[in-house]
Design a protein around this motif. Structure first.
Motif, short mmCIF file in Angstrom:
data_model
loop_
_atom_site.label_atom_id
_atom_site.label_comp_id
_atom_site.label_asym_id
_atom_site.label_seq_id
_atom_site.Cartn_x
_atom_site.Cartn_y
_atom_site.Cartn_z
N GLU A 37 0.95 -0.90 0.03
CA GLU A 37 -0.22 0.06 0.01
C GLU A 37 0.62 1.04 0.06
OE1 GLU A 37 -3.37 0.36 2.95
OE2 GLU A 37 -3.72 -2.08 2.40
N ASP A 38 2.22 1.59 0.67
CA ASP A 38 2.59 2.22 1.34
C ASP A 38 3.64 2.36 -0.62
OD1 ASP A 38 3.98 4.43 2.66
OD2 ASP A 38 6.70 3.09 1.79
N GLN A 39 3.69 1.93 -0.98
CA GLN A 39 4.62 1.42 -2.56
C GLN A 39 3.96 2.20 -3.74
OE1 GLN A 39 6.13 -2.09 -2.96
NE2 GLN A 39 7.84 -1.70 -2.46
N LEU A 40 2.09 1.66 -3.54
CA LEU A 40 0.92 2.49 -4.51
C LEU A 40 1.07 3.83 -4.29
CD1 LEU A 40 -1.24 -1.35 -4.16
CD2 LEU A 40 0.09 0.28 -6.35
N ASP A 41 1.27 4.32 -2.68
CA ASP A 41 1.24 5.65 -2.32
C ASP A 41 1.87 6.47 -2.78
OD1 ASP A 41 0.06 7.93 -1.83
OD2 ASP A 41 -0.23 7.47 0.45
N PHE A 42 2.41 6.27 -3.72
CA PHE A 42 3.38 6.95 -4.97
C PHE A 42 3.90 8.79 -5.17
CE2 PHE A 42 1.61 4.51 -8.68
CZ PHE A 42 1.82 5.36 -9.16
N PRO A 43 4.48 9.87 -4.55
CA PRO A 43 4.43 11.06 -5.20
C PRO A 43 4.57 10.81 -7.28
CG PRO A 43 6.40 10.29 -3.77
CD PRO A 43 5.70 8.86 -3.84
N ILE A 44 4.11 11.73 -7.32
CA ILE A 44 4.16 12.29 -8.88
C ILE A 44 4.40 13.23 -9.40
CG2 ILE A 44 3.14 12.14 -11.15
CD1 ILE A 44 0.95 9.79 -9.76
N ILE A 45 5.42 13.80 -10.15
CA ILE A 45 6.59 14.75 -10.09
C ILE A 45 6.51 14.76 -11.89
CG2 ILE A 45 8.48 16.07 -10.78
CD1 ILE A 45 9.15 14.82 -7.62
N TYR A 46 5.71 15.75 -12.49
CA TYR A 46 6.32 15.90 -14.06
C TYR A 46 6.96 16.57 -14.46
CZ TYR A 46 1.06 14.10 -13.32
OH TYR A 46 0.46 13.92 -12.38
N ALA A 47 8.34 16.62 -15.50
CA ALA A 47 9.46 17.59 -15.30
C ALA A 47 9.40 17.03 -17.19
CB ALA A 47 10.96 16.28 -14.32
N ALA A 48 10.47 18.80 -17.46
CA ALA A 48 11.22 17.98 -18.59
C ALA A 48 12.65 18.77 -18.48
CB ALA A 48 10.60 19.04 -19.48
N ALA A 49 13.10 17.65 -18.05
CA ALA A 49 14.85 16.89 -17.58
C ALA A 49 15.50 17.94 -18.43
CB ALA A 49 15.32 15.73 -17.31
#
Length: 601
Positions: free
Chosen positions: A154-166
């Motif tokens: 459950e902890d892994q499924l609740d992952f933070p999401i970041i949108y990037a153009a490195a």
């Protein structure tokens, strides 16, 4: 320890890992602003820069506020999966990069499976959102489905999401936010990645996960300290994987910052350092407290699946282009490779012959390319898959293959992979007029196919594969449809001879190239081998006729690269590699001996 974070950057090949690490280094002001570093500073090897891929995992450390972040940049190509597997044991979380257009690819699945099984906390970075065909929301859904299918908690499924153009140097929490800088990535690392577990007051335990070599200090082990403290000059015990214990002293202790290694006096639990002092040091070994040596669990290193025979060059042109041509020099160089590259195995088969085993054709081609740049001359046999025997059953390696092809070429790809033992598992149309097809197939069916695939899809197809497992061996080696055009003479190729041979097939040579008896000068248009004379000149007479002495028109030859040559050759052929040339030849140069050997076979 509370302010240390250890993370690995994982992704499929070419999804932007090294570019992201570049930006983190620059924006944390770790790199000296007065120096010009260029692009992809972590790819320090010439071959990495030329090919645009990461081959060796490398680590760096950056400071952001009060935090020290140890980052390991990992390779994305499946041939270097062994590097990724070891690295993941050393970190507490991962930055998973996924291309906003391509989505989840085979190597993404491979590295995610490893990371989740180790209980690591993932942060998803949807990269390249500036692409015209980017679909960030679809990619997030794909990753979530992948995590569910891989059995994430459950902890892994609740992952933070970041949108990037490195490449553009920005990241953001929401797609509507402004394009500023990479701050969201730093915030996510410090907020969501746990601090290292371990007790700095417990007896010392540190494990080596990568090797380096220095001519001055010898073997260097890059290791993570799990418990305790370590000081320069301290007496410690090295515990090998087989239980052997060696007492010694740490002669050099180095920490990381940016691209630099700095000598330090002491390091504590949670940190990643480089140590020297043991010549017997190997990946997975534990450096422990001298009075209480407790070993850590040994690291599992993925087994090689492909092998080639690398031998001293014995062609008539041997020694004309390279300096290092003798068996002892070749042996010393190959065993030096073994000191740092543990994903490869090398065994001596006799005078000047070595069996080199690795995870794929690319890994072996990279070694060969490095050797030729160091002025070595040698020959390589056709790659063969490694067959294992368990309980009397022969097992061969299988690969998970994903191809993205324009819709009109999908039929030919399915047909070709089917004849090579591929079983189609999934087919999905994509929005940009391409189709994604997934296969499970024997590794030996892929040998020699990549070049054909590029021709069949007019260079627009993308083929990716990763190791699946060993299964009972059923397939036969796939044979080339076309025969070879073999030179029957020694000398220099002429334009007149090549012009007359063009109708027989595709040529590999141009006028002025040196050729010898038994060298392959082209691919025959039919299935049989044909002996030809590429050095024949025009018979000169006093008679001149208008129209018959027009200028000859030559078709440009097929340029043989190392990978292309290794894929093209058959069991009775070799690739001759020198610093200046890559030639293809028959194993037995004498035609009588060739016939005798083929009858015996």
């Amino acid at each position: 320890m509370k302010n240390i974070r250890n993370i690995a950057v994982i992704a499929h090949v070419d999804h932007g890992k090294t570019t992201l690490v570049d930006e983190l280094l620059k924006q944390s002001h770790t790199l000296d602003a007065r120096k010009e570093f260029g692009e992809r500073v972590m790819d320090s090897n010439d071959l990495e820069r030329e090919r645009g891929i990461t081959i060796l995992s490398k680590n760096t450390a950056i400071r952001w506020g009060d935090f020290r972040i140890n980052i390991i940049d990992t390779p994305g190509h499946s041939d270097f999966g062994g590097e990724v597997e070891r690295v993941l044991k050393m970190v507490d979380g991962v930055l998973l990069l996924v291309d906003a257009q391509e989505g989840v690819m085979p190597q993404t699945k491979f590295v995610v499976k490893k990371a989740l099984s180790l209980g690591l906390k993932p942060i998803l970075v949807v990269n390249k959102i500036d692409k015209p065909a980017a679909e960030p929301d679809r990619v997030v859904d794909e990753v979530f489905d992948l995590f569910v299918s891989m059995g994430a908690n459950e902890d892994q499924l609740d992952f933070p999401i970041i949108y990037a153009a490195a490449k553009e140097g920005y990241a953001k929490w929401e797609l509507e936010d402004d394009n500023n800088d990479m701050t969201p990535v730093f915030e996510a690392i410090t907020k969501y990645i746990p601090a290292p577990a371990g007790d700095e007051n417990a007896p010392l335990q540190m494990q080596v996960f990568t090797l380096d070599y220095d001519n001055y200090v010898g073997r260097i082990g890059i290791a993570r300290i799990f418990n305790g403290k370590v000081k320069k000059g301290e007496e410690v015990t090295l515990v090998k994987a087989n239980g052997e214990k060696i007492n010694g002293r740490i002669t050099k202790l180095m920490g990381f910052l940016g691209l630099e290694r700095m000598e330090i006096e002491e390091a504590k639990a949670g940190d990643i350092v480089a140590v020297a002092g043991f010549e017997a040091l190997n990946v997975g070994d534990t450096i422990a407290d001298k009075n209480n040596p407790i070993p850590l669990d040994a690291l599992h290193i993925e087994e090689p699946t492909i092998s080639v025979i690398l031998s001293v060059n014995d062609s008539p042109l041997a020694g004309t282009e390279g300096k290092n041509v003798t068996a002892p020099k070749l042996r010393d160089r190959l065993f030096k490779e073994m000191q740092t590259n543990i994903a490869m195995k090398i065994e001596e088969l006799g005078e000047g012959k070595f069996k080199v085993s690795g995870r794929g054709e690319l890994q072996i081609a990279i070694l060969a390319e490095n050797l030729r740049r160091e002025d070595f001359e040698f020959s390589l046999s056709r790659p063969e898959v490694i067959i294992k025997v368990e309980n009397g059953v022969k097992l061969e390696p299988y690969e998970y293959v994903v191809v993205d092809v324009p819709d009109e070429y999908s039929g030919v790809v399915i047909e070709k992979l089917g004849t090579r033992g591929g079983v189609m598992k999934n087919m999905m149309p994509l929005s940009d007029g391409t189709t994604r097809i997934e296969f499970e197939m024997p590794a030996r069916g892929l040998i020699g196919y990549r070049g054909e695939f590029m021709t069949d899809t007019k260079g627009e197809g993308v083929l990716n594969s990763s190791f699946l497992e060993f299964r009972p061996a059923t397939t036969k080696p796939y044979k080339r449809k076309n025969g070879a055009l073999i030179s029957m003479e020694n000398g220099v190729a002429t334009g007149y001879a090549i012009f007359n041979l063009q109708e027989r097939g595709r040529m590999f040579i141009k006028p002025g190239d040196k050729v010898y008896n038994g060298m392959i000068v082209g691919e025959h248009s039919r299935g049989n081998d044909l002996e030809v004379n590429p050095i024949r000149g025009k018979n000169l007479t006093n008679v001149r006729a208008s129209g018959s002495d027009e200028a000859i028109k030559l078709v440009p030859p097929v340029e043989m690269t190392l990978e292309k040559a290794l894929e093209w050759i058959e069991d009775d052929e070799l690739v001759e590699v020198t610093p200046k040339s890559i030639r293809v030849r028959k194993k037995y140069l004498d035609p009588t001996e060739r016939k005798r050997m083929s009858r015996r076979k």
